[in-house]
Design a protein around this motif. Structure first.
Motif, mmCIF file in Angstrom:
data_model
loop_
_atom_site.group_PDB
_atom_site.id
_atom_site.type_symbol
_atom_site.label_atom_id
_atom_site.label_comp_id
_atom_site.label_asym_id
_atom_site.label_seq_id
_atom_site.Cartn_x
_atom_site.Cartn_y
_atom_site.Cartn_z
ATOM 1 N N SER A 161 0.814 -1.214 0.000
ATOM 2 C CA SER A 161 0.000 0.000 0.000
ATOM 3 C C SER A 161 0.852 1.270 0.000
ATOM 4 C CB SER A 161 -0.907 0.019 1.240
ATOM 5 O OG SER A 161 -0.184 0.461 2.371
ATOM 6 N N ARG B 5 0.566 3.714 2.105
ATOM 7 C CA ARG B 5 0.974 4.021 3.485
ATOM 8 C C ARG B 5 2.217 3.212 3.875
ATOM 9 N NH1 ARG B 5 -4.577 4.344 3.609
ATOM 10 N NH2 ARG B 5 -5.364 6.303 4.481
ATOM 11 N N VAL B 6 2.204 1.929 3.549
ATOM 12 C CA VAL B 6 3.349 1.069 3.869
ATOM 13 C C VAL B 6 4.583 1.531 3.095
ATOM 14 C CG1 VAL B 6 4.256 -1.282 3.648
ATOM 15 C CG2 VAL B 6 1.971 -0.912 4.587
ATOM 16 N N GLU C 244 -0.487 -2.545 7.782
ATOM 17 C CA GLU C 244 -1.417 -1.415 7.689
ATOM 18 C C GLU C 244 -2.740 -1.774 8.344
ATOM 19 O OE1 GLU C 244 -3.531 1.403 4.321
ATOM 20 O OE2 GLU C 244 -2.006 -0.037 3.719
ATOM 21 N N VAL D 95 0.102 2.421 10.454
ATOM 22 C CA VAL D 95 1.037 1.401 9.986
ATOM 23 C C VAL D 95 1.873 0.989 11.194
ATOM 24 C CG1 VAL D 95 2.963 0.822 8.470
ATOM 25 C CG2 VAL D 95 1.137 2.327 7.641
#
Length: 132
Positions: A2, A4-5, A74, A79
């Motif tokens: 993702s 975010r990751v 996540e 996270v």
């Protein structure tokens, strides 16, 4: 993986390489770095200047220090980073090798906070409660 990751992975890469400005670029100007759970010098740092101050303090005390993510998970805007921290004290020569956790909050394109946990179980519980 993702967005975010990926952001958290880039932030850790910048953190571990000492690229302060690359780390700052991943963080919102209101960023809050909560290191109050660490044993030595517990503190909270605010904003981009806080990030710079934190890293300057780390580089002053440690010849080398890393926060390597072993696992990134996540959960909504959070996270969970299970990390391995290693370091060598600048004047003491003390060697550190421990496992800990960080929770990054990433609601959009930039991280708004990071909270450090000495105990991984506590960080897992915080993320679990946030998911409920």
């Amino acid at each position: 993986m993702s967005g975010r990751v990926n952001l958290v992975r880039r932030a850790h890469d910048a953190l571990n390489s000492g690229d302060v400005e690359a780390l700052v670029a991943e963080c919102d100007h209101r960023f809050r770095l909560d290191m109050s759970d660490r044993v030595l010098n517990p503190a909270v740092y605010e904003g981009h200047d806080g990030i710079r101050r934190f890293l300057a303090e780390v580089h002053e005390a440690w010849e080398k220090f890393t926060w390597e993510p072993e696992e990134l998970t996540e959960c909504g805007d959070l996270v969970l980073a299970l990390i391995r921290s290693t370091g060598k004290g600048r004047s003491s020569g003390l060697e550190l090798d421990r496992r800990a956790a960080m929770i990054w909050t990433v609601p959009g394109e930039r991280a708004v906070s990071l909270r450090f946990f000495r105990e991984r179980d506590v960080a897992h519980e915080v993320v679990r409660r946030a998911a409920d």
